[in-house]
Write a protein that holds these residues in place. Structure first.
Motif, PDB file in Angstrom:
ATOM      1  N   UNK A   1      -1.324  -7.420   7.279  1.00 40.43           N
ATOM      2  CA  UNK A   1       0.056  -7.456   7.728  1.00 40.43           C
ATOM      3  C   UNK A   1       0.889  -6.330   7.162  1.00 40.43           C
ATOM      4  N   UNK A   2       2.199  -6.458   7.373  1.00 38.48           N
ATOM      5  CA  UNK A   2       3.170  -5.484   6.881  1.00 38.48           C
ATOM      6  C   UNK A   2       3.186  -5.538   5.350  1.00 38.48           C
ATOM      7  N   UNK A   3       3.578  -4.449   4.731  1.00 42.02           N
ATOM      8  CA  UNK A   3       3.474  -4.306   3.279  1.00 42.02           C
ATOM      9  C   UNK A   3       4.630  -4.915   2.509  1.00 42.02           C
ATOM     10  N   UNK A   4       5.142  -6.035   2.963  1.00 33.58           N
ATOM     11  CA  UNK A   4       6.204  -6.703   2.229  1.00 33.58           C
ATOM     12  C   UNK A   4       5.689  -7.249   0.907  1.00 33.58           C
ATOM     13  N   UNK A   5       6.595  -7.415  -0.031  1.00 32.24           N
ATOM     14  CA  UNK A   5       6.211  -7.883  -1.373  1.00 32.24           C
ATOM     15  C   UNK A   5       5.585  -9.271  -1.328  1.00 32.24           C
ATOM     16  N   UNK A   6       6.186 -10.182  -0.589  1.00 33.12           N
ATOM     17  CA  UNK A   6       5.659 -11.554  -0.547  1.00 33.12           C
ATOM     18  C   UNK A   6       4.253 -11.595   0.037  1.00 33.12           C
ATOM     19  N   UNK A   7       4.070 -10.941   1.161  1.00 32.69           N
ATOM     20  CA  UNK A   7       2.750 -10.935   1.804  1.00 32.69           C
ATOM     21  C   UNK A   7       1.710 -10.307   0.894  1.00 32.69           C
ATOM     22  N   UNK A   8       2.046  -9.175   0.314  1.00 30.82           N
ATOM     23  CA  UNK A   8       1.103  -8.465  -0.555  1.00 30.82           C
ATOM     24  C   UNK A   8       0.751  -9.307  -1.771  1.00 30.82           C
TER      25      UNK A   8
ATOM     26  N   UNK B   1      -8.038  -9.260  -0.844  1.00 30.75           N
ATOM     27  CA  UNK B   1      -7.542  -7.894  -0.672  1.00 30.75           C
ATOM     28  C   UNK B   1      -6.493  -7.858   0.440  1.00 30.75           C
ATOM     29  N   UNK B   2      -5.648  -6.847   0.401  1.00 34.74           N
ATOM     30  CA  UNK B   2      -4.571  -6.729   1.386  1.00 34.74           C
ATOM     31  C   UNK B   2      -4.827  -5.545   2.293  1.00 34.74           C
ATOM     32  N   UNK B   3      -4.771  -5.791   3.585  1.00 35.57           N
ATOM     33  CA  UNK B   3      -4.889  -4.731   4.579  1.00 35.57           C
ATOM     34  C   UNK B   3      -3.514  -4.547   5.210  1.00 35.57           C
ATOM     35  N   UNK B   4      -2.833  -3.476   4.808  1.00 39.71           N
ATOM     36  CA  UNK B   4      -1.492  -3.195   5.319  1.00 39.71           C
ATOM     37  C   UNK B   4      -1.584  -2.456   6.638  1.00 39.71           C
ATOM     38  N   UNK B   5      -0.751  -2.868   7.572  1.00 36.43           N
ATOM     39  CA  UNK B   5      -0.714  -2.200   8.874  1.00 36.43           C
ATOM     40  C   UNK B   5       0.545  -1.374   9.056  1.00 36.43           C
ATOM     41  N   UNK B   6       1.559  -1.616   8.220  1.00 39.46           N
ATOM     42  CA  UNK B   6       2.804  -0.852   8.310  1.00 39.46           C
ATOM     43  C   UNK B   6       3.633  -1.091   7.061  1.00 39.46           C
TER      44      UNK B   6
ATOM     45  N   UNK C   1      -1.851  -0.933  -3.899  1.00 39.84           N
ATOM     46  CA  UNK C   1      -3.130  -1.475  -3.426  1.00 39.84           C
ATOM     47  C   UNK C   1      -4.193  -0.384  -3.321  1.00 39.84           C
ATOM     48  N   UNK C   2      -3.787   0.794  -2.871  1.00 39.62           N
ATOM     49  CA  UNK C   2      -4.744   1.901  -2.768  1.00 39.62           C
ATOM     50  C   UNK C   2      -5.178   2.366  -4.154  1.00 39.62           C
ATOM     51  N   UNK C   3      -4.216   2.522  -5.057  1.00 38.57           N
ATOM     52  CA  UNK C   3      -4.520   3.003  -6.410  1.00 38.57           C
ATOM     53  C   UNK C   3      -5.461   2.069  -7.155  1.00 38.57           C
ATOM     54  N   UNK C   4      -5.264   0.768  -6.977  1.00 39.53           N
ATOM     55  CA  UNK C   4      -6.082  -0.225  -7.674  1.00 39.53           C
ATOM     56  C   UNK C   4      -7.289  -0.679  -6.851  1.00 39.53           C
ATOM     57  N   UNK C   5      -7.442  -0.098  -5.697  1.00 35.41           N
ATOM     58  CA  UNK C   5      -8.564  -0.409  -4.803  1.00 35.41           C
ATOM     59  C   UNK C   5      -8.679  -1.899  -4.508  1.00 35.41           C
ATOM     60  N   UNK C   6      -7.509  -2.455  -4.140  1.00 38.01           N
ATOM     61  CA  UNK C   6      -7.452  -3.875  -3.784  1.00 38.01           C
ATOM     62  C   UNK C   6      -6.988  -4.068  -2.344  1.00 38.01           C
ATOM     63  N   UNK C   7      -6.991  -2.978  -1.592  1.00 41.77           N
ATOM     64  CA  UNK C   7      -6.571  -3.061  -0.206  1.00 41.77           C
ATOM     65  C   UNK C   7      -6.645  -1.712   0.467  1.00 41.77           C
ATOM     66  N   UNK C   8      -6.294  -1.712   1.733  1.00 40.00           N
ATOM     67  CA  UNK C   8      -6.332  -0.493   2.545  1.00 40.00           C
ATOM     68  C   UNK C   8      -5.086  -0.432   3.410  1.00 40.00           C
ATOM     69  N   UNK C   9      -4.646   0.787   3.680  1.00 40.86           N
ATOM     70  CA  UNK C   9      -3.558   1.015   4.615  1.00 40.86           C
ATOM     71  C   UNK C   9      -4.169   1.487   5.916  1.00 40.86           C
ATOM     72  N   UNK C  10      -3.954   0.712   6.979  1.00 44.62           N
ATOM     73  CA  UNK C  10      -4.584   0.978   8.269  1.00 44.62           C
ATOM     74  C   UNK C  10      -3.517   0.878   9.361  1.00 44.62           C
ATOM     75  N   UNK C  11      -2.755   1.946   9.591  1.00 46.94           N
ATOM     76  CA  UNK C  11      -1.636   1.860  10.530  1.00 46.94           C
ATOM     77  C   UNK C  11      -2.008   1.923  12.011  1.00 46.94           C
TER      78      UNK C  11
END
Length: 105
Positions: free
Chosen positions: A2-9, A18-23, A36-46
């Motif tokens: 989902x979106x990279x809001x604080x609550x969702x993340x 892990x969190x997959x951010x779409x925007x 998330x990218x720095x700690x390798x706990x998710x990906x940004x996939x727009x």
């Protein structure tokens, strides 16, 4: 996912996922993506096509998804709901009891 809001993340990470951010909308949400990218706990996939390819890749290579999960665990995040509830009860229950609240008023 989902979106990279604080609550969702933080909900995703606090529950071990892990969190997959779409925007992201603003700088604070961009910071969540970068964290998330720095700690390798998710990906940004727009891009939608990239999202499908990335998720399909994790299905084909489950060890990669497990590596992200292990990185999430390494953050050692704690859910503070119980501690917050305990604090509120300890601090305010006294005033919620009718005999005490009348005495205070």
């Amino acid at each position: 996912l989902g979106k990279a809001g604080a609550s969702t993340t933080l909900e995703a990470l606090a529950t071990g996922h892990p969190m997959f951010h779409t925007s992201f909308v603003n700088q604070s949400e961009k910071t969540n993506v970068e964290f998330c990218a720095e700690h390798r706990v998710g990906k940004y996939i727009p891009q939608p096509d990239d999202l499908v390819a990335t998720l399909t890749g994790f299905l084909a290579h489950p060890a990669q998804l497990e590596a992200l999960r292990e990185n999430v665990k390494a953050l050692e995040l704690e859910v503070g709901t119980l501690e917050i509830a305990r604090h509120l009860v300890e601090k305010y229950l006294y005033y919620a009891v009718p005999s005490h609240s009348e005495a205070v008023a």
